[in-house]
Design a protein around this motif. Structure first.
Motif, PDB file in Angstrom:
ATOM      1  N   ALA A   1      30.990  80.584  86.882  1.00  0.00           N
ATOM      2  CA  ALA A   1      29.632  80.415  86.372  1.00  0.00           C
ATOM      3  C   ALA A   1      29.192  78.965  86.497  1.00  0.00           C
ATOM      4  O   ALA A   1      30.017  78.044  86.524  1.00  0.00           O
ATOM      5  N   THR A   2      27.886  78.778  86.581  1.00  0.00           N
ATOM      6  CA  THR A   2      27.301  77.447  86.504  1.00  0.00           C
ATOM      7  C   THR A   2      26.019  77.527  85.700  1.00  0.00           C
ATOM      8  O   THR A   2      25.362  78.576  85.674  1.00  0.00           O
ATOM      9  N   LEU A   3      25.695  76.452  85.029  1.00  0.00           N
ATOM     10  CA  LEU A   3      24.433  76.387  84.297  1.00  0.00           C
ATOM     11  C   LEU A   3      23.725  75.085  84.626  1.00  0.00           C
ATOM     12  O   LEU A   3      24.353  74.102  85.025  1.00  0.00           O
ATOM     13  N   ALA A   4      22.415  75.101  84.493  1.00  0.00           N
ATOM     14  CA  ALA A   4      21.638  73.889  84.680  1.00  0.00           C
ATOM     15  C   ALA A   4      21.830  72.993  83.462  1.00  0.00           C
ATOM     16  O   ALA A   4      21.661  73.443  82.327  1.00  0.00           O
ATOM     17  N   ALA A   5      22.202  71.744  83.700  1.00  0.00           N
ATOM     18  CA  ALA A   5      22.370  70.771  82.621  1.00  0.00           C
ATOM     19  C   ALA A   5      21.229  69.766  82.706  1.00  0.00           C
ATOM     20  O   ALA A   5      20.967  69.203  83.772  1.00  0.00           O
ATOM     21  N   VAL A   6      20.533  69.574  81.599  1.00  0.00           N
ATOM     22  CA  VAL A   6      19.364  68.689  81.586  1.00  0.00           C
ATOM     23  C   VAL A   6      19.522  67.634  80.488  1.00  0.00           C
ATOM     24  O   VAL A   6      20.212  67.856  79.499  1.00  0.00           O
ATOM     25  N   PRO A   7      18.866  66.482  80.639  1.00  0.00           N
ATOM     26  CA  PRO A   7      18.939  65.445  79.601  1.00  0.00           C
ATOM     27  C   PRO A   7      18.266  65.916  78.316  1.00  0.00           C
ATOM     28  O   PRO A   7      17.373  66.766  78.344  1.00  0.00           O
ATOM     29  N   PRO A   8      18.655  65.371  77.169  1.00  0.00           N
ATOM     30  CA  PRO A   8      18.002  65.718  75.905  1.00  0.00           C
ATOM     31  C   PRO A   8      16.516  65.388  75.953  1.00  0.00           C
ATOM     32  O   PRO A   8      16.102  64.416  76.576  1.00  0.00           O
ATOM     33  N   GLN A   9      15.716  66.209  75.295  1.00  0.00           N
ATOM     34  CA  GLN A   9      14.272  66.024  75.307  1.00  0.00           C
ATOM     35  C   GLN A   9      13.764  65.248  74.101  1.00  0.00           C
ATOM     36  O   GLN A   9      12.681  64.682  74.131  1.00  0.00           O
ATOM     37  N   THR A  10      14.513  65.212  73.035  1.00  0.00           N
ATOM     38  CA  THR A  10      14.054  64.574  71.813  1.00  0.00           C
ATOM     39  C   THR A  10      14.087  63.054  71.929  1.00  0.00           C
ATOM     40  O   THR A  10      14.904  62.486  72.670  1.00  0.00           O
ATOM     41  N   ALA A  11      13.176  62.403  71.206  1.00  0.00           N
ATOM     42  CA  ALA A  11      13.100  60.935  71.219  1.00  0.00           C
ATOM     43  C   ALA A  11      13.792  60.312  70.004  1.00  0.00           C
ATOM     44  O   ALA A  11      13.672  59.117  69.767  1.00  0.00           O
ATOM     45  N   PHE A  12      14.502  61.117  69.220  1.00  0.00           N
ATOM     46  CA  PHE A  12      15.170  60.587  68.038  1.00  0.00           C
ATOM     47  C   PHE A  12      16.181  59.500  68.415  1.00  0.00           C
ATOM     48  O   PHE A  12      16.805  59.559  69.478  1.00  0.00           O
TER      49      PHE A  12
ATOM     50  N   GLU B   1      32.872  92.045  73.309  1.00  0.00           N
ATOM     51  CA  GLU B   1      31.844  92.895  72.713  1.00  0.00           C
ATOM     52  C   GLU B   1      31.120  92.110  71.622  1.00  0.00           C
ATOM     53  O   GLU B   1      31.747  91.474  70.769  1.00  0.00           O
ATOM     54  N   ASN B   2      29.787  92.143  71.670  1.00  0.00           N
ATOM     55  CA  ASN B   2      28.924  91.416  70.736  1.00  0.00           C
ATOM     56  C   ASN B   2      29.138  89.906  70.800  1.00  0.00           C
ATOM     57  O   ASN B   2      28.787  89.183  69.855  1.00  0.00           O
ATOM     58  N   GLY B   3      29.693  89.438  71.910  1.00  0.00           N
ATOM     59  CA  GLY B   3      29.946  88.012  72.060  1.00  0.00           C
ATOM     60  C   GLY B   3      28.766  87.265  72.652  1.00  0.00           C
ATOM     61  O   GLY B   3      27.708  87.839  72.927  1.00  0.00           O
ATOM     62  N   ASP B   4      28.973  85.977  72.854  1.00  0.00           N
ATOM     63  CA  ASP B   4      27.904  85.119  73.357  1.00  0.00           C
ATOM     64  C   ASP B   4      28.246  84.613  74.750  1.00  0.00           C
ATOM     65  O   ASP B   4      29.411  84.324  75.044  1.00  0.00           O
ATOM     66  N   LEU B   5      27.243  84.507  75.595  1.00  0.00           N
ATOM     67  CA  LEU B   5      27.457  84.050  76.967  1.00  0.00           C
ATOM     68  C   LEU B   5      27.977  82.617  77.007  1.00  0.00           C
ATOM     69  O   LEU B   5      28.919  82.313  77.736  1.00  0.00           O
ATOM     70  N   VAL B   6      27.376  81.737  76.223  1.00  0.00           N
ATOM     71  CA  VAL B   6      27.757  80.321  76.269  1.00  0.00           C
ATOM     72  C   VAL B   6      28.940  80.024  75.363  1.00  0.00           C
ATOM     73  O   VAL B   6      29.959  79.476  75.795  1.00  0.00           O
ATOM     74  N   ALA B   7      28.817  80.375  74.083  1.00  0.00           N
ATOM     75  CA  ALA B   7      29.858  80.024  73.112  1.00  0.00           C
ATOM     76  C   ALA B   7      31.197  80.668  73.433  1.00  0.00           C
ATOM     77  O   ALA B   7      32.261  80.061  73.214  1.00  0.00           O
ATOM     78  N   ASP B   8      31.169  81.892  73.950  1.00  0.00           N
ATOM     79  CA  ASP B   8      32.416  82.592  74.271  1.00  0.00           C
ATOM     80  C   ASP B   8      32.798  82.436  75.745  1.00  0.00           C
ATOM     81  O   ASP B   8      33.811  81.827  76.072  1.00  0.00           O
ATOM     82  N   ALA B   9      31.971  82.974  76.638  1.00  0.00           N
ATOM     83  CA  ALA B   9      32.345  83.017  78.049  1.00  0.00           C
ATOM     84  C   ALA B   9      32.375  81.638  78.704  1.00  0.00           C
ATOM     85  O   ALA B   9      33.377  81.240  79.300  1.00  0.00           O
ATOM     86  N   CYS B  10      31.295  80.895  78.582  1.00  0.00           N
ATOM     87  CA  CYS B  10      31.236  79.589  79.251  1.00  0.00           C
ATOM     88  C   CYS B  10      32.254  78.610  78.671  1.00  0.00           C
ATOM     89  O   CYS B  10      32.846  77.802  79.399  1.00  0.00           O
ATOM     90  N   THR B  11      32.460  78.669  77.374  1.00  0.00           N
ATOM     91  CA  THR B  11      33.440  77.785  76.742  1.00  0.00           C
ATOM     92  C   THR B  11      34.850  78.084  77.242  1.00  0.00           C
ATOM     93  O   THR B  11      35.629  77.171  77.548  1.00  0.00           O
ATOM     94  N   ALA B  12      35.177  79.377  77.351  1.00  0.00           N
ATOM     95  CA  ALA B  12      36.500  79.765  77.859  1.00  0.00           C
ATOM     96  C   ALA B  12      36.674  79.349  79.318  1.00  0.00           C
ATOM     97  O   ALA B  12      37.729  78.860  79.718  1.00  0.00           O
TER      98      ALA B  12
END
Length: 277
Positions: free
Chosen positions: A149-160, A201-212
């Protein structure tokens, strides 16, 4: 290449308490967010869509069942008959799949597995973020790898500002998030079917799959420094609407500069509903 769009969430940060319209159906100009995302993919030749429906599914179904090509295409009206001079969706293939009201993103993906399992790879998206990301380059980079898998990584948008504080409470440094080596998940994915082996089952794409996958060294990030804009809040959606009306809409990669001049954008915006306050 098939495109899986996750468009069944409640979108609570965009809700006004009066409408059950799902977030991807909120408009930018005369068209909803999901249309802008689909039109982006179609520009790169990916026109086979799988919509993971849930909350407010009937709004999305009705929109495409009653789709009006004249809203965004030139046409000739003669003798009461409409002759289109262009088309948006006539060559699109759209599969509508109800994936549950409260399903996680990973579970929604699991429930459309049969529609993509035979593919070498497929695309996926949250259907509520607009960008000018060079999709072909992202895909080619992924193809050349052995990643799942690959995902688009972008810079943070907030100005904090982020502050560095010592143990004795002294402030030792101040930086903006943009100055730090931090990247956000941009919501644009390229996946191989092996991804299903990592989504419980009932898992998350990023937190579960991408992290693994990241732990195994099989997860890529495609860094994009160009335009990227979410629509998670009313404020963000209002900014998108303002950009559209001013003719500054870089996510509309399918249109040339001459087709999107400020006057045309202003005229188009006159018929669009005003964003909620």
């Amino acid at each position: 290449m098939k495109v899986v769009l996750f468009c069944g969430g409640y979108g609570m940060r965009m809700r006004d308490g009066q409408s059950d319209i799902p977030k991807p159906m909120t408009t930018v100009g005369p068209r909803p967010l999901i249309w802008h995302v689909m039109r982006y993919y179609a520009h790169f030749g990916h026109k086979d869509f799988i919509l993971c429906l849930g909350y407010g599914a009937h709004h999305i179904k009705d929109y495409f069942l009653d789709y009006s090509e004249t809203a965004s295409n030139d046409f000739v009206l003669s003798g009461g008959q409409v002759e289109l001079l262009g088309s948006d969706i006539q060559d699109w293939n759209i599969t509508f799949v109800h994936t549950g009201l409260d399903s996680s993103i990973g579970e929604r993906l699991r429930r459309v597995r049969q529609h993509v399992e035979g593919e070498e790879m497929f695309l996926a998206n949250y259907a509520d973020v607009l960008t000018d990301l060079p999709l072909n380059d992202m895909i080619d980079t992924f193809k050349a790898s052995e990643a799942v898998a690959t995902l688009a990584a972008v810079p943070p948008q907030t100005a904090f500002h982020c502050v560095e504080v010592s143990d004795d409470g002294m402030l030792t440094g101040i930086k903006t998030l943009q100055d730090m080596p931090v990247w956000l998940n941009g919501g644009y994915f390229v996946l191989r079917p092996e991804i299903f082996d990592y989504v419980p089952e009932n898992g998350d794409l990023v937190a579960d799959a991408c992290t693994a996958l990241a732990a195994e060294g099989r997860m890529l990030a495609y860094r994009h420094h160009g335009y990227w804009h979410p629509a998670d809040t009313v404020k963000e959606r209002t900014a998108l609407e303002a950009a559209y009306r001013s003719g500054q809409s870089p996510w509309m990669v399918w249109e040339t500069a001459s087709q999107r001049d400020p006057l045309q954008a202003t005229i188009a915006g006159l018929g669009a509903p005003e964003p909620a306050a």
